[in-house]
Design a protein around this motif. Structure first.
Motif, PDB file in Angstrom:
ATOM      1  N   ASP A 100      -6.919  59.588   5.947  1.00  0.00           N
ATOM      2  CA  ASP A 100      -5.455  59.676   5.931  1.00  0.00           C
ATOM      3  C   ASP A 100      -5.019  60.169   4.541  1.00  0.00           C
ATOM      4  N   LYS A 109      -3.546  57.887   0.218  1.00  0.00           N
ATOM      5  CA  LYS A 109      -4.175  57.241  -0.941  1.00  0.00           C
ATOM      6  C   LYS A 109      -4.314  58.279  -2.069  1.00  0.00           C
ATOM      7  N   TYR A 116     -13.723  50.372   0.051  1.00  0.00           N
ATOM      8  CA  TYR A 116     -12.336  50.057  -0.296  1.00  0.00           C
ATOM      9  C   TYR A 116     -12.181  48.839  -1.198  1.00  0.00           C
ATOM     10  N   THR A 143      -6.710  57.594   9.858  1.00  0.00           N
ATOM     11  CA  THR A 143      -8.168  57.484   9.853  1.00  0.00           C
ATOM     12  C   THR A 143      -8.648  56.765  11.113  1.00  0.00           C
ATOM     13  N   SER A 144      -7.958  55.706  11.464  1.00  0.00           N
ATOM     14  CA  SER A 144      -8.367  54.907  12.623  1.00  0.00           C
ATOM     15  C   SER A 144      -8.366  55.752  13.893  1.00  0.00           C
ATOM     16  N   ASP A 167     -15.979  58.170   6.337  1.00  0.00           N
ATOM     17  CA  ASP A 167     -14.593  57.805   6.087  1.00  0.00           C
ATOM     18  C   ASP A 167     -14.351  58.114   4.602  1.00  0.00           C
ATOM     19  N   ILE A 186     -11.476  58.438   2.915  1.00  0.00           N
ATOM     20  CA  ILE A 186     -10.110  58.162   2.445  1.00  0.00           C
ATOM     21  C   ILE A 186     -10.086  57.686   0.994  1.00  0.00           C
ATOM     22  N   GLN A 187     -11.177  57.047   0.545  1.00  0.00           N
ATOM     23  CA  GLN A 187     -11.177  56.553  -0.840  1.00  0.00           C
ATOM     24  C   GLN A 187     -11.749  57.570  -1.825  1.00  0.00           C
TER      25      GLN A 187
HETATM   26  C1  LIG Z   1     -11.960  52.865   3.687  1.00  0.00           C
HETATM   27  C2  LIG Z   1     -10.670  52.860   4.451  1.00  0.00           C
HETATM   28  N1  LIG Z   1     -10.618  53.398   5.681  1.00  0.00           N
HETATM   29  C3  LIG Z   1      -9.452  53.435   6.382  1.00  0.00           C
HETATM   30  C4  LIG Z   1      -8.284  52.921   5.852  1.00  0.00           C
HETATM   31  C5  LIG Z   1      -6.977  53.001   6.567  1.00  0.00           C
HETATM   32  O1  LIG Z   1      -7.026  53.681   7.736  1.00  0.00           O
HETATM   33  P1  LIG Z   1      -5.744  54.310   8.425  1.00  0.00           P
HETATM   34  O2  LIG Z   1      -5.572  55.688   7.902  1.00  0.00           O
HETATM   35  O3  LIG Z   1      -6.110  54.283   9.865  1.00  0.00           O
HETATM   36  O4  LIG Z   1      -4.583  53.427   8.128  1.00  0.00           O
HETATM   37  C6  LIG Z   1      -8.310  52.327   4.592  1.00  0.00           C
HETATM   38  C7  LIG Z   1      -7.078  51.719   4.030  1.00  0.00           C
HETATM   39  O5  LIG Z   1      -7.088  50.910   3.138  1.00  0.00           O
HETATM   40  C8  LIG Z   1      -9.526  52.315   3.872  1.00  0.00           C
HETATM   41  O6  LIG Z   1      -9.578  51.798   2.633  1.00  0.00           O
END
Ligand SMILES: Cc1ncc(COP(=O)(O)O)c(C=O)c1O
Length: 375
Positions: free
Chosen positions: A201, A204, A153, A77-78, A178, A180-181
């Motif tokens: 990513d 999760k 998160y 994600t970053s 974002d 991811i959640q």
């Molecule tokens: C909202 C959110 N964004 C990003 C990430 C992690 O990012 P990456 O995929 O860069 O490790 C997390 C991980 O806990 C997250 O909760």
């Protein structure tokens, strides 16, 4: 029926908002990939490339992208957020609006633009009656981008993305999510919410490995992102090595964001995980997760010593419930749970539980009993 997951029976896994366990199909895919590599190396590389395309199709379906031309597979994600922050052109006085409670990755990338005269506006959304409106009110004519997590998160606030996307359109502001959640847990529609960028990513709620991430960039803004990484794989025809002396032609789809060799093992794994989730159906998974979180909320609330920090209004939460126990050190409570095989996390000043669709009630009951017994 064969279980989808095979966690040890004494493991209480309530940490899908951190790093999820793999389903059996994912383990099998990785073993098969390893066995193939050991026996015949990359002889079937063309098949690996087909798997890569299949994964892009699944990711496109998962978020309702228009086509796989809008999907790149990145490291995490970053990295995706950095591509956006470093790829857009800003001028001094521009601003970016984000919730104050974002995960660090969705903060630092914007704050790093300070040297270009770009301000990052942090808007408090936790405990606010109308968090979407608070974000919208923070935008003005110099707001170039609104970036938020679909589900936060730490305490799990779920935002109304359609409302935010519509406000961004009206304000001529780019919209970055974002996700991811929520991807793999709740339904997501990139077109309905008018997202310009979606990043997530796979480790999760999608139950894949770390290091294999979705990067969605809406087709008609792809050329607005300056490319900050270059390599062979981003070329229009990456396998045509005869053109080394002619002018480079960069792919005119999201492949332009994939500079070098793909993470084929991660791709095989995430393809298996997502295949399972899509076969079950995200609508069904969402129902089961919301019902599990509702159960946890109810059981926790029945212990008079518990304060739930997460939103409990329907529509404002997804897979996360964060809570505090009165008169105890909650960091120690979290450690105690972990020492007793309850996999969970300390986030947002409380203990965070995050069950998935397959989490059984007796598993959650074990965790609740331990919370109750801790003094
Ligand atoms: C909202 C959110 N964004 C990003 C990430 C992690 O990012 P990456 O995929 O860069 O490790 C997390 C991980 O806990 C997250 O909760």
């Amino acid at each position: 029926m064969k279980p989808y997951f095979q966690l040890d029976k004494d493991i209480v896994h309530l940490n899908h908002a951190a790093v999820a366990p793999w389903p059996c199909v994912t383990r099998d895919a990785v073993i098969a990939f390893a066995n193939e590599n050991t026996a015949i190396g990359s002889q079937n590389y063309l098949l690996w490339m087909q798997t890569e395309q299949q994964l892009k199709q699944k990711l496109a379906a998962l978020i309702n992208a228009q086509s796989t031309d809008e999907i790149a597979i990145l490291k995490n994600t970053s990295e995706g957020l950095s591509f956006i922050a470093q790829g857009l052109e800003f001028t001094t006085g521009d601003n970016i609006v984000i919730p104050a409670e974002e995960f660090p990755s969705n903060k630092v990338v914007w704050q790093a633009l300070k040297s270009q005269g770009v301000t990052t506006r942090l808007v408090i959304t936790d405990g606010v009656e109308n968090p979407e409106q608070a974000l919208i009110d923070a935008m003005d004519e110099r707001t170039r981008l609104l970036s938020c997590s679909s589900v936060q998160y730490a305490r799990g606030l779920r935002l109304d993305l359609n409302q935010l996307g519509a406000a961004c359109k009206l304000n001529n502001t780019l919209f970055c999510v974002d996700a991811i959640q929520s991807l793999g847990a709740i339904q997501f529609d990139a077109q309905a919410c008018q997202a310009d960028f979606v990043v997530a990513d796979g480790h999760k709620w999608m139950c894949g490995p770390e290091g294999t991430a979705l990067f969605y960039c809406r087709r008609d803004i792809q050329d607005k992102l300056q490319l900050r990484q270059h390599g062979w794989h981003m070329l229009k025809d990456p396998f045509d090595f005869s053109q080394q002396h002619s002018e480079i032609q960069i792919a005119d789809n999201a492949q332009r964001f994939e500079s070098g060799s793909p993470n084929m093992m991660g791709i095989a794994a995430l393809n298996a995980s997502l295949g399972l989730l899509l076969d079950i159906g995200i609508a069904k998974i969402q129902l089961a997760i919301i019902s599990n979180v509702f159960y946890l909320q109810k059981q926790l609330a029945s212990l008079s010593t518990i304060t739930i920090l997460s939103p409990t209004t329907n529509g404002q939460f997804a897979g996360i419930v964060t809570f505090q126990k009165d008169n105890v050190d909650n960091v120690k409570l979290c450690q105690y749970l972990q020492d007793n095989n309850v996999i969970c996390a300390y986030r947002g000043d409380g203990v965070r539980f995050s069950p998935h669709f397959y989490t059984d009630k007796d598993i959650m009951d074990k965790a609740i009993k331990l919370v109750d017994s801790f003094t």
